[in-house]
Design a protein around this motif. Structure first.
Motif, PDB file in Angstrom:
ATOM      1  N   VAL A 228     -14.552  62.811  39.238  1.00 37.53           N
ATOM      2  CA  VAL A 228     -15.635  61.868  38.993  1.00 37.53           C
ATOM      3  C   VAL A 228     -16.280  62.211  37.649  1.00 37.53           C
ATOM      4  O   VAL A 228     -16.335  63.383  37.257  1.00 37.53           O
ATOM      5  CB  VAL A 228     -16.681  61.911  40.127  1.00 37.53           C
ATOM      6  N   ARG A 229     -16.729  61.180  36.961  1.00 42.13           N
ATOM      7  CA  ARG A 229     -17.452  61.414  35.713  1.00 42.13           C
ATOM      8  C   ARG A 229     -18.891  61.788  36.070  1.00 42.13           C
ATOM      9  O   ARG A 229     -19.566  61.069  36.803  1.00 42.13           O
ATOM     10  CB  ARG A 229     -17.408  60.170  34.832  1.00 42.13           C
ATOM     11  N   LEU A 230     -19.359  62.917  35.549  1.00 46.78           N
ATOM     12  CA  LEU A 230     -20.642  63.470  35.955  1.00 46.78           C
ATOM     13  C   LEU A 230     -21.805  62.511  35.737  1.00 46.78           C
ATOM     14  O   LEU A 230     -22.697  62.403  36.575  1.00 46.78           O
ATOM     15  CB  LEU A 230     -20.908  64.777  35.203  1.00 46.78           C
ATOM     16  N   ASP A 231     -21.801  61.806  34.608  1.00 47.11           N
ATOM     17  CA  ASP A 231     -22.942  60.941  34.334  1.00 47.11           C
ATOM     18  C   ASP A 231     -22.940  59.658  35.164  1.00 47.11           C
ATOM     19  O   ASP A 231     -23.844  58.834  35.045  1.00 47.11           O
ATOM     20  CB  ASP A 231     -23.056  60.618  32.844  1.00 47.11           C
ATOM     21  N   ARG A 232     -21.915  59.480  36.022  1.00 44.93           N
ATOM     22  CA  ARG A 232     -21.899  58.338  36.938  1.00 44.93           C
ATOM     23  C   ARG A 232     -22.449  58.701  38.323  1.00 44.93           C
ATOM     24  O   ARG A 232     -22.673  57.831  39.145  1.00 44.93           O
ATOM     25  CB  ARG A 232     -20.475  57.793  37.107  1.00 44.93           C
ATOM     26  N   VAL A 233     -22.654  60.013  38.567  1.00 37.46           N
ATOM     27  CA  VAL A 233     -23.112  60.453  39.892  1.00 37.46           C
ATOM     28  C   VAL A 233     -24.620  60.257  40.003  1.00 37.46           C
ATOM     29  O   VAL A 233     -25.391  60.819  39.226  1.00 37.46           O
ATOM     30  CB  VAL A 233     -22.751  61.927  40.139  1.00 37.46           C
ATOM     31  N   ARG A 234     -25.024  59.448  41.009  1.00 39.68           N
ATOM     32  CA  ARG A 234     -26.453  59.172  41.207  1.00 39.68           C
ATOM     33  C   ARG A 234     -27.083  60.186  42.160  1.00 39.68           C
ATOM     34  O   ARG A 234     -28.202  60.634  41.967  1.00 39.68           O
ATOM     35  CB  ARG A 234     -26.628  57.759  41.768  1.00 39.68           C
ATOM     36  N   GLU A 235     -26.338  60.553  43.195  1.00 40.86           N
ATOM     37  CA  GLU A 235     -26.852  61.537  44.144  1.00 40.86           C
ATOM     38  C   GLU A 235     -25.708  62.141  44.941  1.00 40.86           C
ATOM     39  O   GLU A 235     -24.608  61.581  45.003  1.00 40.86           O
ATOM     40  CB  GLU A 235     -27.869  60.898  45.099  1.00 40.86           C
ATOM     41  N   VAL A 236     -25.985  63.293  45.547  1.00 41.14           N
ATOM     42  CA  VAL A 236     -25.032  63.955  46.430  1.00 41.14           C
ATOM     43  C   VAL A 236     -25.706  64.114  47.786  1.00 41.14           C
ATOM     44  O   VAL A 236     -26.811  64.672  47.881  1.00 41.14           O
ATOM     45  CB  VAL A 236     -24.602  65.332  45.885  1.00 41.14           C
ATOM     46  N   ILE A 237     -25.077  63.597  48.826  1.00 45.71           N
ATOM     47  CA  ILE A 237     -25.648  63.607  50.166  1.00 45.71           C
ATOM     48  C   ILE A 237     -24.900  64.617  51.039  1.00 45.71           C
ATOM     49  O   ILE A 237     -23.666  64.638  51.044  1.00 45.71           O
ATOM     50  CB  ILE A 237     -25.549  62.213  50.812  1.00 45.71           C
ATOM     51  N   MET A 238     -25.637  65.436  51.778  1.00 48.37           N
ATOM     52  CA  MET A 238     -25.019  66.325  52.753  1.00 48.37           C
ATOM     53  C   MET A 238     -24.987  65.583  54.087  1.00 48.37           C
ATOM     54  O   MET A 238     -26.034  65.268  54.674  1.00 48.37           O
ATOM     55  CB  MET A 238     -25.791  67.633  52.894  1.00 48.37           C
ATOM     56  N   LEU A 239     -23.796  65.263  54.565  1.00 46.80           N
ATOM     57  CA  LEU A 239     -23.634  64.546  55.822  1.00 46.80           C
ATOM     58  C   LEU A 239     -23.772  65.474  57.018  1.00 46.80           C
ATOM     59  O   LEU A 239     -24.280  65.086  58.072  1.00 46.80           O
ATOM     60  CB  LEU A 239     -22.264  63.859  55.852  1.00 46.80           C
ATOM     61  N   ALA A 240     -23.291  66.702  56.845  1.00 42.63           N
ATOM     62  CA  ALA A 240     -23.336  67.735  57.876  1.00 42.63           C
ATOM     63  C   ALA A 240     -23.040  69.044  57.168  1.00 42.63           C
ATOM     64  O   ALA A 240     -22.617  69.033  56.001  1.00 42.63           O
ATOM     65  CB  ALA A 240     -22.307  67.456  58.971  1.00 42.63           C
ATOM     66  N   PRO A 241     -23.267  70.158  57.787  1.00 42.87           N
ATOM     67  CA  PRO A 241     -22.950  71.426  57.117  1.00 42.87           C
ATOM     68  C   PRO A 241     -21.506  71.445  56.615  1.00 42.87           C
ATOM     69  O   PRO A 241     -20.564  71.286  57.397  1.00 42.87           O
ATOM     70  CB  PRO A 241     -23.185  72.465  58.223  1.00 42.87           C
ATOM     71  N   GLY A 242     -21.353  71.601  55.302  1.00 45.03           N
ATOM     72  CA  GLY A 242     -20.019  71.649  54.699  1.00 45.03           C
ATOM     73  C   GLY A 242     -19.420  70.297  54.399  1.00 45.03           C
ATOM     74  O   GLY A 242     -18.311  70.221  53.858  1.00 45.03           O
ATOM     75  N   GLU A 243     -20.125  69.190  54.715  1.00 43.92           N
ATOM     76  CA  GLU A 243     -19.618  67.850  54.442  1.00 43.92           C
ATOM     77  C   GLU A 243     -20.551  67.136  53.478  1.00 43.92           C
ATOM     78  O   GLU A 243     -21.761  67.014  53.742  1.00 43.92           O
ATOM     79  CB  GLU A 243     -19.501  67.039  55.739  1.00 43.92           C
ATOM     80  N   TYR A 244     -19.988  66.668  52.352  1.00 37.91           N
ATOM     81  CA  TYR A 244     -20.805  66.061  51.308  1.00 37.91           C
ATOM     82  C   TYR A 244     -20.193  64.734  50.856  1.00 37.91           C
ATOM     83  O   TYR A 244     -19.000  64.494  51.019  1.00 37.91           O
ATOM     84  CB  TYR A 244     -20.921  67.004  50.101  1.00 37.91           C
ATOM     85  N   ARG A 245     -21.049  63.930  50.251  1.00 36.81           N
ATOM     86  CA  ARG A 245     -20.592  62.661  49.690  1.00 36.81           C
ATOM     87  C   ARG A 245     -21.343  62.409  48.389  1.00 36.81           C
ATOM     88  O   ARG A 245     -22.571  62.574  48.321  1.00 36.81           O
ATOM     89  CB  ARG A 245     -20.822  61.516  50.661  1.00 36.81           C
ATOM     90  N   ALA A 246     -20.588  62.025  47.350  1.00 38.28           N
ATOM     91  CA  ALA A 246     -21.191  61.670  46.064  1.00 38.28           C
ATOM     92  C   ALA A 246     -21.357  60.161  45.997  1.00 38.28           C
ATOM     93  O   ALA A 246     -20.435  59.415  46.348  1.00 38.28           O
ATOM     94  CB  ALA A 246     -20.303  62.147  44.916  1.00 38.28           C
ATOM     95  N   VAL A 247     -22.541  59.728  45.585  1.00 37.98           N
ATOM     96  CA  VAL A 247     -22.822  58.302  45.426  1.00 37.98           C
ATOM     97  C   VAL A 247     -22.934  58.012  43.935  1.00 37.98           C
ATOM     98  O   VAL A 247     -23.742  58.625  43.224  1.00 37.98           O
ATOM     99  CB  VAL A 247     -24.124  57.895  46.144  1.00 37.98           C
ATOM    100  N   LEU A 248     -22.101  57.081  43.456  1.00 38.84           N
ATOM    101  CA  LEU A 248     -22.096  56.759  42.034  1.00 38.84           C
ATOM    102  C   LEU A 248     -23.130  55.682  41.720  1.00 38.84           C
ATOM    103  O   LEU A 248     -23.697  55.036  42.614  1.00 38.84           O
ATOM    104  CB  LEU A 248     -20.707  56.300  41.605  1.00 38.84           C
ATOM    105  N   ALA A 249     -23.355  55.462  40.430  1.00 37.69           N
ATOM    106  CA  ALA A 249     -24.361  54.505  39.991  1.00 37.69           C
ATOM    107  C   ALA A 249     -24.079  53.102  40.488  1.00 37.69           C
ATOM    108  O   ALA A 249     -25.003  52.318  40.725  1.00 37.69           O
ATOM    109  CB  ALA A 249     -24.450  54.523  38.464  1.00 37.69           C
ATOM    110  N   ASP A 250     -22.790  52.750  40.687  1.00 39.66           N
ATOM    111  CA  ASP A 250     -22.450  51.404  41.155  1.00 39.66           C
ATOM    112  C   ASP A 250     -22.396  51.315  42.674  1.00 39.66           C
ATOM    113  O   ASP A 250     -22.014  50.286  43.233  1.00 39.66           O
ATOM    114  CB  ASP A 250     -21.122  50.950  40.553  1.00 39.66           C
ATOM    115  N   GLY A 251     -22.763  52.399  43.366  1.00 38.85           N
ATOM    116  CA  GLY A 251     -22.762  52.396  44.819  1.00 38.85           C
ATOM    117  C   GLY A 251     -21.515  52.958  45.456  1.00 38.85           C
ATOM    118  O   GLY A 251     -21.469  53.159  46.681  1.00 38.85           O
ATOM    119  N   THR A 252     -20.477  53.224  44.679  1.00 38.28           N
ATOM    120  CA  THR A 252     -19.253  53.817  45.227  1.00 38.28           C
ATOM    121  C   THR A 252     -19.562  55.168  45.867  1.00 38.28           C
ATOM    122  O   THR A 252     -20.297  55.980  45.291  1.00 38.28           O
ATOM    123  CB  THR A 252     -18.200  54.013  44.120  1.00 38.28           C
TER     124      THR A 252
END
Length: 266
Positions: A228-252
């Motif tokens: 992923v391109r760093l400047d496109r990452v809007r936030e990083v969500i922890m779904l559960a311990p050890g599980e993460y999701r990156a949300v991009l500026a366009d919602g991906t």
């Protein structure tokens, strides 16, 4: 001899990817005095054809199904007198193969996507080798040539120019896609799928190859199969311990493997 007094070169191209093979043949056709006399999609096909053809110059892809390009060169080395061996130029997306190219006495080494100017230098070196000995370069010649290239290809990543553009083959066209326009990249079989806004493009490469070529200050690997391109990452969500999701500026939303989480800020 050409009209300019240059030695005429008979070339062979071995690459399992039809588009890459066709592009290299087109580039060679633009070189004065170069005639492509053989093309093959694999090692076995090339060995059979080389028994009848006698090219001066052999361009061979490293990574091919069943047998790689090194096995072709090793077969040629074992089966022909040095005076009959073609001048070998490896063509590959992975600079790390340069070390082994040195071991099998290749004359040159090109990194995909091949630049016309760099190809011209490889052809010039082959001509110079032929003029010196009417044969492929001597051991001292190829060693000196590859030592220069190894110094360029294997220098620390910080000293190298990172990949700034992707060359995307679309039929007879080659589209140049700036890396700055790419939001994220996903592995897709033997290809990488570039996501640039609403556009998607396929380029033949591997995740490992991309990790070696992309600027780590701009692109980070977040999964075995994704960058992923760093400047496109809007936030990083922890779904559960050890599980993460990156949300991009366009919602991906993209899954982030635990082992790669530390590469993202926050």
């Amino acid at each position: 001899m050409t009209n300019d007094g240059l030695p005429h070169l008979r070339a062979a191209v071995v690459d399992d990817e039809p588009l890459a093979r066709a592009r290299l043949i087109r580039l060679l056709a633009a070189e004065p005095g170069v005639e492509v006399v053989l093309q093959a999609a694999g090692v076995e096909e090339a060995i059979a054809a080389l028994s009848a053809a006698t090219p001066d110059l052999l361009f061979v892809d490293v990574q091919m199904p069943e047998r790689d390009g090194f096995s072709l060169v090793e077969a040629l080395t074992a089966g022909a007198a040095s005076a009959r061996r073609p001048y070998v130029v490896f063509v590959t997306a992975h600079a790390l193969h340069a070390a082994r190219a040195f071991d099998v006495e290749a004359g040159d080494f090109l990194v995909k996507p091949v630049e016309p100017a760099r190809l011209a230098r490889a052809v010039a070196r082959a001509r110079a080798a032929r003029q010196r000995a009417a044969a492929p370069a001597s051991a001292a010649d190829w060693a000196e040539s590859l030592q220069r290239q190894l110094a360029e290809l294997l220098q620390p990543a910080a000293a190298r120019a990172y990949l700034r553009h992707f060359a995307v083959t679309l039929g007879r066209r080659t589209l140049i896609v700036p890396a700055a326009q790419v939001d994220w990249i996903r592995a897709d079989g033997n290809y990488a799928r570039l996501h640039a806004g609403r556009q998607q493009y396929l380029v033949r490469t591997t995740m490992q190859g991309l990790e070696e070529q992309l600027d780590p200050a701009e692109f980070v690997r977040i999964h075995r199969s994704a960058f992923v391109r760093l400047d496109r990452v809007r936030e990083v969500i922890m779904l559960a311990p050890g599980e993460y999701r990156a949300v991009l500026a366009d919602g991906t939303q993209l899954d982030v493997m635990r082992s790669y989480r530390a590469r993202l800020p926050g």
